[in-house]
Design a protein around this motif. Sequence first.
Motif, mmCIF file in Angstrom:
data_model
loop_
_atom_site.group_PDB
_atom_site.id
_atom_site.type_symbol
_atom_site.label_atom_id
_atom_site.label_comp_id
_atom_site.label_asym_id
_atom_site.label_seq_id
_atom_site.Cartn_x
_atom_site.Cartn_y
_atom_site.Cartn_z
ATOM 1 N N ASP A 96 148.693 59.385 136.029
ATOM 2 C CA ASP A 96 149.658 60.475 135.824
ATOM 3 C C ASP A 96 151.001 59.992 135.277
ATOM 4 O OD1 ASP A 96 150.928 59.277 137.999
ATOM 5 O OD2 ASP A 96 150.810 61.051 139.293
ATOM 6 N N GLY A 97 151.143 58.675 135.022
ATOM 7 C CA GLY A 97 152.369 58.122 134.459
ATOM 8 C C GLY A 97 153.369 57.646 135.482
ATOM 9 N N SER A 98 153.093 57.873 136.762
ATOM 10 C CA SER A 98 153.998 57.378 137.793
ATOM 11 C C SER A 98 153.764 55.888 138.001
ATOM 12 C CB SER A 98 153.809 58.153 139.094
ATOM 13 O OG SER A 98 152.510 57.955 139.623
ATOM 14 N N ASN A 99 154.689 55.248 138.679
ATOM 15 C CA ASN A 99 154.607 53.807 138.876
ATOM 16 C C ASN A 99 153.595 53.451 139.954
ATOM 17 O OD1 ASN A 99 155.713 51.190 140.386
ATOM 18 N ND2 ASN A 99 156.267 51.102 138.230
ATOM 19 N N ALA A 100 152.768 52.452 139.651
ATOM 20 C CA ALA A 100 151.767 51.961 140.606
ATOM 21 C C ALA A 100 152.123 50.579 141.119
ATOM 22 C CB ALA A 100 150.393 51.931 139.951
ATOM 23 N N GLY A 101 153.147 49.946 140.536
ATOM 24 C CA GLY A 101 153.531 48.622 140.989
ATOM 25 C C GLY A 101 154.370 47.886 139.960
ATOM 26 N N GLY A 102 154.881 46.743 140.380
ATOM 27 C CA GLY A 102 155.749 45.954 139.517
ATOM 28 C C GLY A 102 157.130 46.567 139.431
ATOM 29 N N VAL A 103 157.806 46.340 138.309
ATOM 30 C CA VAL A 103 159.112 46.960 138.083
ATOM 31 C C VAL A 103 158.885 48.470 138.022
ATOM 32 C CG1 VAL A 103 161.049 47.122 136.469
ATOM 33 C CG2 VAL A 103 159.999 44.908 136.948
ATOM 34 N N TYR A 105 159.121 51.140 136.454
ATOM 35 C CA TYR A 105 159.055 52.013 135.279
ATOM 36 C C TYR A 105 158.046 53.126 135.528
ATOM 37 C CZ TYR A 105 161.379 48.408 132.444
ATOM 38 O OH TYR A 105 162.258 47.491 131.926
ATOM 39 N N ARG A 106 158.309 54.256 134.873
ATOM 40 C CA ARG A 106 157.351 55.352 134.777
ATOM 41 C C ARG A 106 157.090 55.566 133.293
ATOM 42 N NH1 ARG A 106 161.284 58.022 138.326
ATOM 43 N NH2 ARG A 106 161.699 59.381 136.562
ATOM 44 N N ALA A 107 156.040 56.255 132.970
ATOM 45 C CA ALA A 107 155.673 56.457 131.561
ATOM 46 C C ALA A 107 156.829 57.033 130.755
ATOM 47 C CB ALA A 107 154.442 57.348 131.460
ATOM 48 N N GLU A 108 157.576 57.957 131.332
ATOM 49 C CA GLU A 108 158.679 58.596 130.609
ATOM 50 C C GLU A 108 159.814 57.619 130.268
ATOM 51 O OE1 GLU A 108 161.056 60.968 133.973
ATOM 52 O OE2 GLU A 108 158.888 60.920 134.242
ATOM 53 N N HIS A 109 159.873 56.494 130.961
ATOM 54 C CA HIS A 109 160.896 55.480 130.685
ATOM 55 C C HIS A 109 160.579 54.668 129.425
ATOM 56 C CE1 HIS A 109 161.605 55.243 135.330
ATOM 57 N NE2 HIS A 109 162.211 56.288 134.788
ATOM 58 N N LEU A 110 159.389 54.819 128.893
ATOM 59 C CA LEU A 110 158.903 53.940 127.835
ATOM 60 C C LEU A 110 158.606 54.693 126.548
ATOM 61 C CD1 LEU A 110 156.425 52.111 130.241
ATOM 62 C CD2 LEU A 110 158.736 51.358 129.621
ATOM 63 N N THR A 111 159.312 55.786 126.305
ATOM 64 C CA THR A 111 158.958 56.681 125.198
ATOM 65 C C THR A 111 159.982 56.747 124.071
ATOM 66 O OG1 THR A 111 159.975 58.548 126.345
ATOM 67 C CG2 THR A 111 157.604 58.163 126.733
ATOM 68 N N GLY A 112 161.027 55.948 124.121
ATOM 69 C CA GLY A 112 162.060 56.014 123.088
ATOM 70 C C GLY A 112 161.616 55.363 121.786
ATOM 71 N N GLN A 113 162.295 55.724 120.722
ATOM 72 C CA GLN A 113 162.050 55.140 119.411
ATOM 73 C C GLN A 113 163.387 54.734 118.807
ATOM 74 O OE1 GLN A 113 158.909 54.716 117.942
ATOM 75 N NE2 GLN A 113 158.138 55.395 119.921
ATOM 76 N N GLY A 114 163.437 53.537 118.278
ATOM 77 C CA GLY A 114 164.652 53.061 117.641
ATOM 78 C C GLY A 114 164.299 52.140 116.501
ATOM 79 N N GLN A 115 165.309 51.447 115.998
ATOM 80 C CA GLN A 115 165.051 50.483 114.932
ATOM 81 C C GLN A 115 166.041 49.334 115.001
ATOM 82 O OE1 GLN A 115 165.395 51.956 110.962
ATOM 83 N NE2 GLN A 115 167.415 52.815 111.277
ATOM 84 N N ILE A 116 165.532 48.172 114.643
ATOM 85 C CA ILE A 116 166.346 46.963 114.558
ATOM 86 C C ILE A 116 166.086 46.362 113.191
ATOM 87 C CG2 ILE A 116 166.782 44.662 115.503
ATOM 88 C CD1 ILE A 116 165.728 45.782 118.224
ATOM 89 N N LEU A 117 167.136 46.205 112.409
ATOM 90 C CA LEU A 117 167.029 45.708 111.038
ATOM 91 C C LEU A 117 165.970 46.475 110.252
ATOM 92 C CD1 LEU A 117 167.296 41.833 111.569
ATOM 93 C CD2 LEU A 117 169.112 43.446 110.939
ATOM 94 N N GLY A 118 165.915 47.787 110.471
ATOM 95 C CA GLY A 118 164.980 48.634 109.740
ATOM 96 C C GLY A 118 163.565 48.650 110.290
ATOM 97 N N THR A 119 163.277 47.837 111.280
ATOM 98 C CA THR A 119 161.941 47.814 111.885
ATOM 99 C C THR A 119 161.911 48.792 113.047
ATOM 100 O OG1 THR A 119 161.605 45.499 111.268
ATOM 101 C CG2 THR A 119 160.244 46.359 113.061
ATOM 102 N N LYS A 120 160.966 49.722 113.005
ATOM 103 C CA LYS A 120 160.839 50.696 114.076
ATOM 104 C C LYS A 120 160.259 50.016 115.309
ATOM 105 C CE LYS A 120 160.395 54.648 111.078
ATOM 106 N NZ LYS A 120 159.607 55.795 110.645
ATOM 107 N N ILE A 121 160.873 50.311 116.440
ATOM 108 C CA ILE A 121 160.419 49.733 117.702
ATOM 109 C C ILE A 121 160.372 50.825 118.776
ATOM 110 C CG2 ILE A 121 161.259 47.412 117.187
ATOM 111 C CD1 ILE A 121 163.135 49.184 119.761
ATOM 112 N N ARG A 122 159.623 50.519 119.818
ATOM 113 C CA ARG A 122 159.572 51.400 120.983
ATOM 114 C C ARG A 122 160.573 50.859 121.994
ATOM 115 N NH1 ARG A 122 155.631 52.330 125.726
ATOM 116 N NH2 ARG A 122 155.140 50.148 125.436
#
Length: 168
Positions: A96-103, A105-122
Amino acid sequence: MEAQSVVEFWTVATAQGLNICIDGGWAVDALLGLQTRPHDDLDIALPASQRAKLCQILEVRGFVKVDRPDSWEHNFVYDNGMGQVLDVHTYALKPDGSNAGGVAYRAEHLTGQGQILGTKIRCVPAEWLVQFHTGYDVDENDWHDVRLLCERFDLAIPPAYARFISNG
């Protein structure tokens, strides 16, 4: 860590099938589309199941694991001794995207889009980066990042930053 090194790491890691998400200062700059300050390291998040593969990729490229007081199974640092430092955060998610362990994070924390030197990154989305910049003794770099994110994405400045606002 320099922007070109970040892009090179991103390219190698994703080509090897790693599900990397950029966090921290580089995530801020990726969302803004430009580097706004120097970064000592690159914070990354990835599934705990990919930890061994990441470590192998890094070690082949001359990185060594650095023990730090806050290191643990899901948060550790690799350094190549030439200004490239990776702060690794691993996590596990439930279906369901909730955290099961480790740091935590939840799925919604990992959904951004950006770019560094023109390269698209998550990357971590702006609203979560702002929230992640609270709950500890914030400094000038934190204020720099939060101020720019709040301005660009029309987000409220958290109360933890009140002392910076009153100081201009």
